[in-house]
Write a protein that holds these residues in place. Structure first.
Motif, PDB file in Angstrom:
ATOM      1  N   VAL A 188      -6.954  26.824  -1.117  1.00  0.00           N
ATOM      2  CA  VAL A 188      -7.435  25.465  -0.866  1.00  0.00           C
ATOM      3  C   VAL A 188      -8.738  25.147  -1.591  1.00  0.00           C
ATOM      4  O   VAL A 188      -9.127  23.986  -1.672  1.00  0.00           O
ATOM      5  CB  VAL A 188      -7.567  25.161   0.646  1.00  0.00           C
ATOM      6  N   VAL A 189      -9.384  26.163  -2.125  1.00  0.00           N
ATOM      7  CA  VAL A 189     -10.617  25.928  -2.889  1.00  0.00           C
ATOM      8  C   VAL A 189     -10.310  25.027  -4.088  1.00  0.00           C
ATOM      9  O   VAL A 189     -11.090  24.146  -4.424  1.00  0.00           O
ATOM     10  CB  VAL A 189     -11.239  27.266  -3.348  1.00  0.00           C
ATOM     11  N   ASN A 190      -9.178  25.236  -4.716  1.00  0.00           N
ATOM     12  CA  ASN A 190      -8.803  24.481  -5.920  1.00  0.00           C
ATOM     13  C   ASN A 190      -7.651  23.511  -5.681  1.00  0.00           C
ATOM     14  O   ASN A 190      -7.057  23.031  -6.636  1.00  0.00           O
ATOM     15  CB  ASN A 190      -8.423  25.444  -7.042  1.00  0.00           C
ATOM     16  N   GLN A 191      -7.329  23.243  -4.432  1.00  0.00           N
ATOM     17  CA  GLN A 191      -6.156  22.416  -4.142  1.00  0.00           C
ATOM     18  C   GLN A 191      -6.508  21.354  -3.101  1.00  0.00           C
ATOM     19  O   GLN A 191      -7.177  21.632  -2.121  1.00  0.00           O
ATOM     20  CB  GLN A 191      -5.042  23.319  -3.604  1.00  0.00           C
ATOM     21  N   VAL A 192      -6.040  20.147  -3.361  1.00  0.00           N
ATOM     22  CA  VAL A 192      -6.207  19.055  -2.412  1.00  0.00           C
ATOM     23  C   VAL A 192      -4.837  18.435  -2.194  1.00  0.00           C
ATOM     24  O   VAL A 192      -4.086  18.233  -3.149  1.00  0.00           O
ATOM     25  CB  VAL A 192      -7.178  17.974  -2.952  1.00  0.00           C
ATOM     26  N   MET A 193      -4.523  18.166  -0.940  1.00  0.00           N
ATOM     27  CA  MET A 193      -3.252  17.511  -0.620  1.00  0.00           C
ATOM     28  C   MET A 193      -3.525  16.275   0.221  1.00  0.00           C
ATOM     29  O   MET A 193      -4.464  16.259   1.016  1.00  0.00           O
ATOM     30  CB  MET A 193      -2.323  18.446   0.168  1.00  0.00           C
ATOM     31  N   GLU A 194      -2.691  15.284   0.029  1.00  0.00           N
ATOM     32  CA  GLU A 194      -2.754  14.101   0.875  1.00  0.00           C
ATOM     33  C   GLU A 194      -1.543  14.121   1.786  1.00  0.00           C
ATOM     34  O   GLU A 194      -0.477  14.620   1.423  1.00  0.00           O
ATOM     35  CB  GLU A 194      -2.762  12.837   0.027  1.00  0.00           C
ATOM     36  N   GLU A 195      -1.735  13.555   2.970  1.00  0.00           N
ATOM     37  CA  GLU A 195      -0.636  13.515   3.927  1.00  0.00           C
ATOM     38  C   GLU A 195       0.518  12.706   3.338  1.00  0.00           C
ATOM     39  O   GLU A 195       0.317  11.586   2.866  1.00  0.00           O
ATOM     40  CB  GLU A 195      -1.098  12.897   5.243  1.00  0.00           C
ATOM     41  N   PRO A 196       1.726  13.273   3.356  1.00  0.00           N
ATOM     42  CA  PRO A 196       2.881  12.556   2.817  1.00  0.00           C
ATOM     43  C   PRO A 196       3.146  11.274   3.613  1.00  0.00           C
ATOM     44  O   PRO A 196       3.074  11.278   4.836  1.00  0.00           O
ATOM     45  CB  PRO A 196       4.045  13.536   2.984  1.00  0.00           C
ATOM     46  N   GLN A 197       3.404  10.216   2.899  1.00  0.00           N
ATOM     47  CA  GLN A 197       3.706   8.934   3.524  1.00  0.00           C
ATOM     48  C   GLN A 197       5.195   8.659   3.418  1.00  0.00           C
ATOM     49  O   GLN A 197       5.841   9.027   2.444  1.00  0.00           O
ATOM     50  CB  GLN A 197       2.925   7.810   2.831  1.00  0.00           C
ATOM     51  N   LEU A 198       5.709   8.010   4.443  1.00  0.00           N
ATOM     52  CA  LEU A 198       7.114   7.601   4.404  1.00  0.00           C
ATOM     53  C   LEU A 198       7.242   6.347   3.566  1.00  0.00           C
ATOM     54  O   LEU A 198       6.444   5.423   3.692  1.00  0.00           O
ATOM     55  CB  LEU A 198       7.623   7.298   5.821  1.00  0.00           C
ATOM     56  N   ASN A 199       8.221   6.346   2.694  1.00  0.00           N
ATOM     57  CA  ASN A 199       8.522   5.129   1.957  1.00  0.00           C
ATOM     58  C   ASN A 199       9.234   4.166   2.896  1.00  0.00           C
ATOM     59  O   ASN A 199       9.844   4.585   3.891  1.00  0.00           O
ATOM     60  CB  ASN A 199       9.420   5.428   0.750  1.00  0.00           C
TER      61      ASN A 199
END
Length: 147
Positions: free
Chosen positions: A13-24
């Motif tokens: 996670v030091v080099n990784q960022v994720m955003e919460e998946p959104q429903l289309n």
């Protein structure tokens, strides 16, 4: 710090960022892909929380206060790297000025003088400033007393 984060399975996670998946629009929340994306996000979020806790708890309170505001481990890591790691342009400039103006002290042995110059060359290389052998020799000659 790398070792501790790796031991806690949180180094990624030091080099990784994720955003919460959104429903289309119209997408079913039970969709297999969405579930997979949410599982990956939740796993990342847990690791990020662990890593943030490790980083913040390893800091002195006065420093930790400055970094608690960052939302992800990656953001903290980048800010720490900018402040404490790497070489800034001004630091590189200081190193080059120190090297270019360095002179041998009369009562200092030549061996010690050359060792100190070698250390400065190593620092400059670490900072990304490469010199040819000829430049290094010229700098050593320039550092010697006139007589």
């Amino acid at each position: 710090m790398h070792y501790i984060l790796d031991e806690q399975d949180a180094l990624e996670v030091v080099n990784q960022v994720m955003e919460e998946p959104q429903l289309n629009e119209g997408q079913n929340p039970n969709n297999a892909q969405h579930k997979h994306d949410m599982d990956a996000y939740n796993s990342w979020k847990k690791k990020d929380s662990t890593a943030r806790g490790i980083l913040i708890s390893s800091m002195n309170d006065d420093i930790a206060y400055q970094y608690e505001q960052f939302e992800t481990t990656n953001a903290i890591w980048v800010a720490l790297k900018e402040k404490f790691g790497g070489t800034t342009v001004s630091k590189l400039r200081q190193l080059t000025i120190k090297f270019d103006t360095y002179k041998k002290v009369p009562n200092k042995p030549m061996k010690q003088h050359l060792r100190e110059m070698s250390n400065m060359i190593t620092e400059l290389k670490k900072a990304g400033y490469e010199m040819t052998d000829e430049q290094q020799v010229q700098a050593v000659i320039r550092s010697l007393p006139d007589s």
